[in-house]
Design a protein around this motif. Structure first.
Motif, short mmCIF file in Angstrom:
data_model
loop_
_atom_site.label_atom_id
_atom_site.label_comp_id
_atom_site.label_asym_id
_atom_site.label_seq_id
_atom_site.Cartn_x
_atom_site.Cartn_y
_atom_site.Cartn_z
N LEU A 26 0.85 -1.19 0.00
CA LEU A 26 0.00 0.00 0.00
C LEU A 26 0.88 1.24 0.00
O LEU A 26 1.93 1.25 0.64
N GLY B 90 2.67 3.74 -7.69
CA GLY B 90 1.56 2.80 -7.57
C GLY B 90 1.22 2.12 -8.88
O GLY B 90 1.01 0.90 -8.93
N GLU C 247 -11.13 4.46 -0.58
CA GLU C 247 -11.32 4.10 -1.99
C GLU C 247 -11.50 5.33 -2.88
O GLU C 247 -11.60 5.21 -4.09
N ARG D 64 -2.02 -0.25 -4.65
CA ARG D 64 -3.06 0.74 -4.37
C ARG D 64 -2.49 1.96 -3.66
O ARG D 64 -1.62 1.83 -2.79
#
Length: 199
Positions: A41, A65, A172, A71
Motif C-alpha cells: 500500500l 503505484g 477508496e 493501491r
C-alpha cells in the motif's frame, strides 16, 4: 517512510519552499531500494500545502503505484503534523489576505479548514488560550507568538493519526489534492505579436 508489520523500518525528510521535484526523488528511490519495491500500500499526503509540492507528491505516489500495481490511498496532511498530540489546531496563510484554521481532535478533522481575514484570525488566535496551534508558514509564526512552527511527517500518515481514521469508503476515493479554495483562474492577457493582428 516505510512500515513493515506495523513497525517503522526507514524514514527520511526534507523541507522545501521550491523545487519539490528535485528533492523528493532521491529519498523516494532510497525507500524503494530498501523495500526492494515490494509494497502492499502507498499512502500520500493530500495537503493543504504548497500547490506544486502537493501535486508533485501525489503524482509521484500515483506513478509508483501504477508501475508496481499497488493501491494508493490519500490522507489529509492536516492529520500528520509532528506534534506528539492528538488534539491541536492547524493554521496557515491562505493567500489573498486570508488565513485558514482547522481543528484536529483525537486524530480526526472536525471540519474543513475555515477561511477568514486577518482581523478575525487575530481575534480567534488570541481567544485560544494555551491550546496547541501549529503552522508550516514561518510568516504566521513571525506575526503570532501563540503559533508554533511544525510540519507534517510521513510516518503520521500511516499511524493511527492518519490511515487508521479513514473509513473504507474514504480509502477508496480518488486521490485529489486537498485545496483550501477552488483554483483561481484568470484569462491570459492578449499581447500583440509583430505581424499578427489581435482579435
Amino acid at each position: 517512510c516505510l512500515y513493515d508489520a506495523g513497525q517503522k523500518v526507514w524514514t527520511d525528510s526534507f523541507v522545501s519552499d521550491r523545487s519539490h521535484n528535485s528533492k523528493i526523488f532521491l529519498p523516494l528511490k532510497e525507500a524503494l531500494d530498501v523495500c526492494q519495491r515490494n509494497l502492499e500500500l502507498i499512502v500520500v499526503g493530500l495537503g493543504p500545502g504548497s500547490y506544486s509540492g502537493v501535486r508533485v507528491g501525489i503524482s509521484a505516489a500515483n506513478g509508483v503505484g501504477m508501475s508496481l500495481g499497488v493501491r494508493v490511498v490519500g490522507v489529509s496532511s492536516l492529520l500528520a503534523y509532528d506534534s506528539g498530540a492528538s488534539n491541536y489546531l492547524v493554521t496557515g496563510d491562505a493567500r489573498r489576505q486570508s488565513f485558514f484554521m482547522v481543528e484536529v481532535i483525537e486524530g480526526c478533522l472536525i471540519s474543513e479548514p475555515e477561511l477568514m481575514g486577518k482581523s478575525e484570525f487575530t481575534s480567534r488566535i488570541e481567544a485560544l488560550g494555551g491550546r496547541l496551534v501549529y503552522t508550516m508558514d514561518q510568516s504566521v509564526v513571525d506575526q503570532f507568538s501563540k503559533v508554533t512552527l511544525r510540519f507534517p511527517v510521513a510516518e503520521n500518515l500511516v499511524s493511527q493519526k492518519g490511515l487508521a481514521n479513514l473509513s473504507p469508503e474514504q480509502a477508496e476515493l480518488s486521490i485529489e489534492p486537498h485545496y483550501l479554495r477552488l483554483p483561481y483562474i484568470t484569462e491570459a492577457k492578449k499581447k500583440p505579436v509583430p505581424g499578427f493582428s489581435v482579435r
